[in-house]
Design an enzyme around this catalytic site. Structure first.
Site, PDB file in Angstrom:
ATOM      1  CG  ASP A 104      49.494  37.815  68.215  1.00 20.96           C
ATOM      2  OD1 ASP A 104      48.568  37.535  68.997  1.00 20.96           O
ATOM      3  OD2 ASP A 104      50.145  36.957  67.592  1.00 20.96           O
TER       4      ASP A 104
ATOM      5  CB  SER B  96      49.157  27.823  78.061  1.00 25.06           C
ATOM      6  OG  SER B  96      48.310  27.575  76.946  1.00 25.06           O
TER       7      SER B  96
END
Length: 344
Positions: free
Chosen positions: A234, A102
């Site tokens: 996560d 990203s």
């Protein structure tokens, strides 16, 4: 703040790993961090450690900020990317490399490839910060865009690698990338001495995994915590359950920590050495950004503030301790930065 298992015992059991093409079958060790440090000598910046008297008094602790926002490309990622690419064979260098990111790893691979005369292709989401896209292009990389909500960046990168013969340099789950990232905390402890606690931003786990190797070797009593955004926990879920958890695409201002699952190598090291995984809200990240801007005159991106935000929230438990905090980067669009600094 979200759950942080502050008293969890360290798990010493080895976590079995699948072998995939770009990985070694064994985990990196501190010796690999030392070798990475030698390769990076004179190329990566030895970033400064800053302190704040105001913060030390407020927390009743001695806090050391490792400022990777002053690293080449404005983030720690240069360390791992260069350490991986510099070890490629001449044939692999000639064919080129591909990665997905990203932003910060994209820039790191682009710059490392440019320095080594290697062509780089980068898979970046359409909504990646424009400042990071522009820098990646400026370093000479070819960008392929994708929709992070409907397309799989790993599959796109694997296709490019098989179609063109590129070597895949993933952003975190790679032996040499992890070893390179470990030089951050190796430097920090060499600069300031042993620590009682250490807070490290957590996305896919490359920085945390490398930091754990360095901390375990140089300051074995140090409690190391990974910190991720609440919306993208996560890592926390994986740490609790003992197996890697995959989540839906998260939404947070911490754009560099929006991974959906820890890597196999990074998860194994986190399970073995980390004391816990904390989460923080976007509001806490904005508060930390304002602190750095107002009190320390530092530009730190939201992802780079993850560790600091967690430490600020745990002030009571840190009294009398020597605390290390990794500020992982400072790459943020100025308009977005201004919006983050405006109080809610």
């Amino acid at each position: 703040m979200g759950y942080c298992p502050a008293d969890r015992d360290i798990i010493e059991a080895f976590i079995p790993l699948k072998i995939v093409p770009h990985m070694s079958s064994t985990l990196p060790a501190y010796d690999d961090v030392i070798q990475a440090s030698q390769r990076l000598d004179g190329l990566a910046h030895k970033t400064p450690v800053h302190q704040s008297r105001t913060l030390n008094e407020r927390l009743g602790a001695e806090v050391f900020f490792k400022c990777e926002n002053f690293q080449r490309i404005g983030a720690f990622k240069f360390r791992g990317a260069y350490n991986a690419i510099v070890q490629l064979t001449p044939l692999a260098r000639k064919r080129g490399v591909v990665t997905f990111s990203s932003g910060n790893h994209a820039q790191a691979v682009a710059l490392a490839a440019q320095l080594l005369g290697v062509q780089a292709t980068v898979i970046m989401p359409h909504d990646a910060p424009q400042i990071k896209k522009a820098a990646t292009r400026d370093y000479g990389a070819h960008i392929i865009g994708y929709d992070r909500t409907t397309e799989n960046r790993e599959e796109i990168a694997q296709y490019q690698a098989s179609e063109h013969g590129f070597t895949l340099i993933p952003p975190f789950d790679h032996f040499d990338v992890i070893a390179g990232q470990g030089t951050v905390v190796k430097e920090l402890i060499e600069q300031v001495g042993p620590l009682d606690a250490l807070y490290v931003p957590l996305g896919g786990g490359g920085l945390l995994a490398g930091s754990l190797l360095a901390a375990h070797a140089l300051s074995p009593a140090c409690a190391v915590y990974g910190v991720e955004p609440e919306a993208g926990n996560d890592g926390q879920q994986s740490f609790r359950s003992g197996q890697r958890v995959h989540i839906d695409p998260p939404v947070s201002i911490a754009d560099g920590a929006l991974t959906q699952q820890l890597g196999m190598l990074t998860f194994a090291l986190i399970q073995r050495y980390a004391r816990g995984i904390c989460t923080v809200s976007d509001a806490q990240l904005r508060d930390a950004m304002r602190f750095f801007a107002q009190r320390m005159k530092l530009v730190v991106e939201p992802t780079g503030c993850l560790g600091a935000a967690a430490a600020f929230a745990q002030a009571e438990s840190l009294k009398g301790q020597r605390v290390g905090i990794v500020l992982s980067g400072g790459n943020i669009d100025l308009n977005a930065y201004g919006r983050c600094l405006i109080p809610d």
